[in-house]
Design a protein around this motif. Structure first.
Motif, PDB file in Angstrom:
ATOM      1  N   TRP A  14       0.825  -1.208   0.000  1.00  0.00           N
ATOM      2  CA  TRP A  14       0.000   0.000   0.000  1.00  0.00           C
ATOM      3  C   TRP A  14       0.862   1.262   0.000  1.00  0.00           C
ATOM      4  CZ3 TRP A  14      -4.741   0.741  -1.361  1.00  0.00           C
ATOM      5  CH2 TRP A  14      -5.348   1.977  -1.095  1.00  0.00           C
ATOM      6  N   ASP A  15       1.971   1.235   0.708  1.00  0.00           N
ATOM      7  CA  ASP A  15       2.891   2.375   0.679  1.00  0.00           C
ATOM      8  C   ASP A  15       3.419   2.620  -0.735  1.00  0.00           C
ATOM      9  OD1 ASP A  15       2.597   2.819   3.381  1.00  0.00           O
ATOM     10  OD2 ASP A  15       4.397   1.694   3.956  1.00  0.00           O
ATOM     11  N   CYS A  16       3.668   1.534  -1.467  1.00  0.00           N
ATOM     12  CA  CYS A  16       4.125   1.663  -2.861  1.00  0.00           C
ATOM     13  C   CYS A  16       3.043   2.303  -3.719  1.00  0.00           C
ATOM     14  CB  CYS A  16       4.486   0.296  -3.431  1.00  0.00           C
ATOM     15  SG  CYS A  16       5.900  -0.497  -2.638  1.00  0.00           S
ATOM     16  N   ILE A  17       1.784   1.914  -3.506  1.00  0.00           N
ATOM     17  CA  ILE A  17       0.672   2.477  -4.286  1.00  0.00           C
ATOM     18  C   ILE A  17       0.557   3.979  -4.035  1.00  0.00           C
ATOM     19  CG2 ILE A  17      -1.843   2.476  -4.523  1.00  0.00           C
ATOM     20  CD1 ILE A  17      -1.760  -0.551  -3.928  1.00  0.00           C
ATOM     21  N   ILE A  18       0.622   4.371  -2.767  1.00  0.00           N
ATOM     22  CA  ILE A  18       0.530   5.792  -2.427  1.00  0.00           C
ATOM     23  C   ILE A  18       1.681   6.571  -3.062  1.00  0.00           C
ATOM     24  CG2 ILE A  18       0.624   7.466  -0.540  1.00  0.00           C
ATOM     25  CD1 ILE A  18      -2.010   6.057  -0.637  1.00  0.00           C
ATOM     26  N   GLU A  19       2.872   6.024  -2.986  1.00  0.00           N
ATOM     27  CA  GLU A  19       4.046   6.714  -3.519  1.00  0.00           C
ATOM     28  C   GLU A  19       3.962   6.877  -5.038  1.00  0.00           C
ATOM     29  OE1 GLU A  19       7.707   8.713  -3.153  1.00  0.00           O
ATOM     30  OE2 GLU A  19       6.121   8.163  -1.740  1.00  0.00           O
ATOM     31  N   GLU A  20       3.519   5.825  -5.743  1.00  0.00           N
ATOM     32  CA  GLU A  20       3.408   5.920  -7.199  1.00  0.00           C
ATOM     33  C   GLU A  20       2.270   6.854  -7.604  1.00  0.00           C
ATOM     34  OE1 GLU A  20       5.484   4.778  -9.577  1.00  0.00           O
ATOM     35  OE2 GLU A  20       6.702   4.355  -7.798  1.00  0.00           O
ATOM     36  N   CYS A  21       1.204   6.914  -6.803  1.00  0.00           N
ATOM     37  CA  CYS A  21       0.135   7.886  -7.064  1.00  0.00           C
ATOM     38  C   CYS A  21       0.662   9.310  -6.938  1.00  0.00           C
ATOM     39  CB  CYS A  21      -1.022   7.674  -6.081  1.00  0.00           C
ATOM     40  SG  CYS A  21      -2.303   6.577  -6.684  1.00  0.00           S
ATOM     41  N   ARG A  22       1.582   9.509  -6.026  1.00  0.00           N
ATOM     42  CA  ARG A  22       2.120  10.843  -5.791  1.00  0.00           C
ATOM     43  C   ARG A  22       3.119  11.251  -6.870  1.00  0.00           C
ATOM     44  NH1 ARG A  22       6.417  13.318  -3.343  1.00  0.00           N
ATOM     45  NH2 ARG A  22       7.432  11.304  -2.951  1.00  0.00           N
TER      46      ARG A  22
ATOM     47  N   ILE B 288      -5.566   9.761  -1.930  1.00  0.00           N
ATOM     48  CA  ILE B 288      -5.416   9.156  -3.255  1.00  0.00           C
ATOM     49  C   ILE B 288      -6.100  10.003  -4.317  1.00  0.00           C
ATOM     50  CG2 ILE B 288      -6.137   7.189  -4.664  1.00  0.00           C
ATOM     51  CD1 ILE B 288      -5.619   5.416  -2.269  1.00  0.00           C
ATOM     52  N   ILE B 289      -7.314  10.455  -4.030  1.00  0.00           N
ATOM     53  CA  ILE B 289      -8.048  11.256  -5.015  1.00  0.00           C
ATOM     54  C   ILE B 289      -7.344  12.581  -5.254  1.00  0.00           C
ATOM     55  CG2 ILE B 289     -10.230  12.380  -5.539  1.00  0.00           C
ATOM     56  CD1 ILE B 289     -10.229   9.303  -5.684  1.00  0.00           C
ATOM     57  N   SER B 290      -6.743  13.152  -4.225  1.00  0.00           N
ATOM     58  CA  SER B 290      -6.012  14.409  -4.418  1.00  0.00           C
ATOM     59  C   SER B 290      -4.806  14.214  -5.317  1.00  0.00           C
ATOM     60  CB  SER B 290      -5.570  14.978  -3.066  1.00  0.00           C
ATOM     61  OG  SER B 290      -4.575  14.166  -2.460  1.00  0.00           O
ATOM     62  N   TYR B 291      -4.214  13.017  -5.309  1.00  0.00           N
ATOM     63  CA  TYR B 291      -3.102  12.728  -6.207  1.00  0.00           C
ATOM     64  C   TYR B 291      -3.584  12.433  -7.621  1.00  0.00           C
ATOM     65  CZ  TYR B 291      -0.064  12.245  -2.084  1.00  0.00           C
ATOM     66  OH  TYR B 291       0.645  12.475  -0.932  1.00  0.00           O
ATOM     67  N   VAL B 292      -4.659  11.663  -7.723  1.00  0.00           N
ATOM     68  CA  VAL B 292      -5.167  11.268  -9.044  1.00  0.00           C
ATOM     69  C   VAL B 292      -5.763  12.464  -9.774  1.00  0.00           C
ATOM     70  CG1 VAL B 292      -6.830   9.805 -10.270  1.00  0.00           C
ATOM     71  CG2 VAL B 292      -5.566   8.888  -8.318  1.00  0.00           C
ATOM     72  N   VAL B 293      -6.459  13.333  -9.024  1.00  0.00           N
ATOM     73  CA  VAL B 293      -7.074  14.522  -9.631  1.00  0.00           C
ATOM     74  C   VAL B 293      -6.527  15.759  -8.914  1.00  0.00           C
ATOM     75  CG1 VAL B 293      -9.240  15.587 -10.358  1.00  0.00           C
ATOM     76  CG2 VAL B 293      -9.150  13.126  -9.959  1.00  0.00           C
ATOM     77  N   PRO B 294      -5.317  16.175  -9.250  1.00  0.00           N
ATOM     78  CA  PRO B 294      -4.770  17.379  -8.617  1.00  0.00           C
ATOM     79  C   PRO B 294      -5.555  18.617  -9.027  1.00  0.00           C
ATOM     80  CG  PRO B 294      -3.362  16.649 -10.411  1.00  0.00           C
ATOM     81  CD  PRO B 294      -4.394  15.583 -10.225  1.00  0.00           C
ATOM     82  N   GLU B 295      -5.500  19.642  -8.217  1.00  0.00           N
ATOM     83  CA  GLU B 295      -6.235  20.867  -8.518  1.00  0.00           C
ATOM     84  C   GLU B 295      -5.651  21.561  -9.749  1.00  0.00           C
ATOM     85  OE1 GLU B 295      -6.848  23.486  -5.310  1.00  0.00           O
ATOM     86  OE2 GLU B 295      -7.471  21.932  -3.887  1.00  0.00           O
ATOM     87  N   GLY B 296      -6.508  22.296 -10.438  1.00  0.00           N
ATOM     88  CA  GLY B 296      -6.073  23.010 -11.631  1.00  0.00           C
ATOM     89  C   GLY B 296      -6.312  22.211 -12.899  1.00  0.00           C
ATOM     90  N   ARG B 297      -5.785  22.714 -13.991  1.00  0.00           N
ATOM     91  CA  ARG B 297      -6.016  22.104 -15.297  1.00  0.00           C
ATOM     92  C   ARG B 297      -5.370  20.730 -15.421  1.00  0.00           C
ATOM     93  NH1 ARG B 297      -7.836  25.239 -19.329  1.00  0.00           N
ATOM     94  NH2 ARG B 297      -6.742  23.953 -20.859  1.00  0.00           N
TER      95      ARG B 297
ATOM     96  N   SER C 274     -18.003  15.720  -3.036  1.00  0.00           N
ATOM     97  CA  SER C 274     -18.342  17.112  -2.765  1.00  0.00           C
ATOM     98  C   SER C 274     -17.128  18.014  -2.920  1.00  0.00           C
ATOM     99  CB  SER C 274     -18.928  17.228  -1.354  1.00  0.00           C
ATOM    100  OG  SER C 274     -19.220  18.568  -1.038  1.00  0.00           O
ATOM    101  N   ASP C 275     -15.975  17.544  -2.437  1.00  0.00           N
ATOM    102  CA  ASP C 275     -14.739  18.327  -2.591  1.00  0.00           C
ATOM    103  C   ASP C 275     -14.391  18.517  -4.061  1.00  0.00           C
ATOM    104  OD1 ASP C 275     -14.498  18.571   0.117  1.00  0.00           O
ATOM    105  OD2 ASP C 275     -13.114  16.881   0.348  1.00  0.00           O
ATOM    106  N   LEU C 276     -14.552  17.461  -4.859  1.00  0.00           N
ATOM    107  CA  LEU C 276     -14.256  17.570  -6.290  1.00  0.00           C
ATOM    108  C   LEU C 276     -15.208  18.548  -6.975  1.00  0.00           C
ATOM    109  CD1 LEU C 276     -13.534  13.852  -7.307  1.00  0.00           C
ATOM    110  CD2 LEU C 276     -11.880  15.698  -7.014  1.00  0.00           C
ATOM    111  N   ASN C 277     -16.488  18.472  -6.616  1.00  0.00           N
ATOM    112  CA  ASN C 277     -17.480  19.341  -7.255  1.00  0.00           C
ATOM    113  C   ASN C 277     -17.332  20.802  -6.840  1.00  0.00           C
ATOM    114  OD1 ASN C 277     -18.710  17.192  -8.635  1.00  0.00           O
ATOM    115  ND2 ASN C 277     -20.040  16.722  -6.902  1.00  0.00           N
ATOM    116  N   ASN C 278     -16.771  21.036  -5.667  1.00  0.00           N
ATOM    117  CA  ASN C 278     -16.621  22.402  -5.170  1.00  0.00           C
ATOM    118  C   ASN C 278     -15.314  23.066  -5.594  1.00  0.00           C
ATOM    119  OD1 ASN C 278     -19.085  22.304  -3.832  1.00  0.00           O
ATOM    120  ND2 ASN C 278     -18.176  21.542  -1.928  1.00  0.00           N
ATOM    121  N   ARG C 279     -14.509  22.336  -6.331  1.00  0.00           N
ATOM    122  CA  ARG C 279     -13.258  22.937  -6.791  1.00  0.00           C
ATOM    123  C   ARG C 279     -13.540  24.023  -7.820  1.00  0.00           C
ATOM    124  NH1 ARG C 279      -8.822  18.146  -7.902  1.00  0.00           N
ATOM    125  NH2 ARG C 279      -8.593  17.438  -5.739  1.00  0.00           N
ATOM    126  N   PRO C 280     -12.718  25.055  -7.871  1.00  0.00           N
ATOM    127  CA  PRO C 280     -12.899  26.085  -8.911  1.00  0.00           C
ATOM    128  C   PRO C 280     -12.688  25.505 -10.295  1.00  0.00           C
ATOM    129  CG  PRO C 280     -10.811  26.392  -7.755  1.00  0.00           C
ATOM    130  CD  PRO C 280     -11.566  25.348  -6.992  1.00  0.00           C
TER     131      PRO C 280
END
Length: 271
Positions: A42-50, A105-114, A146-152
């Motif tokens: 699991w640590d490997c998965i998190i690291e590769e996501c990052r 994980i979601i913050s890594y997969v879908v970073p903020e911005g374009r 909700s966090d994803l939908n509320n992003r600018p």
């Protein structure tokens, strides 16, 4: 194979992961085989996501979708033997890790911005599947959605704000763009295949006959009773149903008029 070798081989597999089912199932099988090293994997998965590219991150998310389904299926087939139960429990730990680190994980997969826009649609579909199928707590999924939908809609202006990470993201090459298009087709095809209707069963004790993870309720009451598939399906439909309004009154009156003709009128046309 020692834990360090397991970890290095797993990292190599993650970096070669593609959208094809053969590639995904190969990595899932590896996780199941070495489930006793679950925390290291699991640590490997998190690291590769990052650290991975935006394309590799969405591949990892789809891999996690398949891994959770497989883990829940194995967990449902618990045997009476204590050692076998412990082995099955170790395989189901990946679902617990996912629930714990879902926001990260979601913050890594879908970073903020374009940069995160290419992964946004597929990520929402996977999250919705996890919510409907009760793979993890629906409230946690709702919070992330909700966090994803509320992003600018556009990238924030960072000219006067705190310094951002120095990671640079070069534009994709022409070949990488074409590869992404083909992999998106494969991923969307897989998502459509997995939009199953909930199982209707009244057996609360034996889940070994079930074949899909979406049929496996996670929650148990204090009395040890499991939620039924039909109850989960009703709850999903109830959450999306609108309140009764004037349109429903008009529709009910129209249906009643078609079924029960007024006095003097001919019988209802059943042709």
């Amino acid at each position: 194979m020692d834990p360090f070798e397991v970890r290095m081989q797993f990292i190599s597999m993650l970096r070669r992961l593609t959208a094809s089912q053969q590639s995904v199932q190969k990595v899932v099988g590896y996780c199941v085989k070495f489930a006793q090293c679950g925390e290291d994997l699991w640590d490997c998965i998190i690291e590769e996501c990052r650290k991975g590219s935006i394309n590799s991150r969405i591949n990892i998310l789809h891999f996690l979708d398949s891994l959770c389904e497989t883990s829940l299926l194995l967990k449902s087939r618990s045997a009476p033997s204590t050692s076998q139960k412990e082995d099955v429990t170790s395989k189901g730990v990946f679902v617990d890790y996912l629930a714990r680190d879902l926001s990260k994980i979601i913050s890594y997969v879908v970073p903020e911005g374009r940069q995160g826009l290419p992964n946004l649609s597929s990520t929402k579909q996977i999250l919705e599947n996890w919510r409907i199928k009760r793979v993890i707590d629906p409230q946690k999924v709702d919070d992330v959605l909700s966090d994803l939908n509320n992003r600018p809609a556009t990238a924030p202006d960072t000219s006067g704000s705190a310094p951002q990470p120095t990671t640079t993201h070069e534009p994709l090459s022409r070949n990488e763009i074409f590869k992404r298009v083909e992999e998106d087709r494969e991923r969307h095809k897989r998502l459509r295949e997995r939009r199953w209707v909930q199982s209707i069963t009244h057996d609360t004790t034996d889940h070994r006959s079930l074949t899909l993870a979406c049929f496996l309720p996670l929650a148990e009451s204090a009395a040890g009773e499991r939620a039924l598939g039909i109850d989960i399906e009703f709850e999903n439909e109830w959450e999306t149903a609108s309140d009764w309004n004037e349109d429903d009154d008009d529709a009910a009156a129209e249906e009643s008029e078609l079924c029960f003709r007024a006095e003097g009128e001919g019988p209802m046309d059943l042709s």
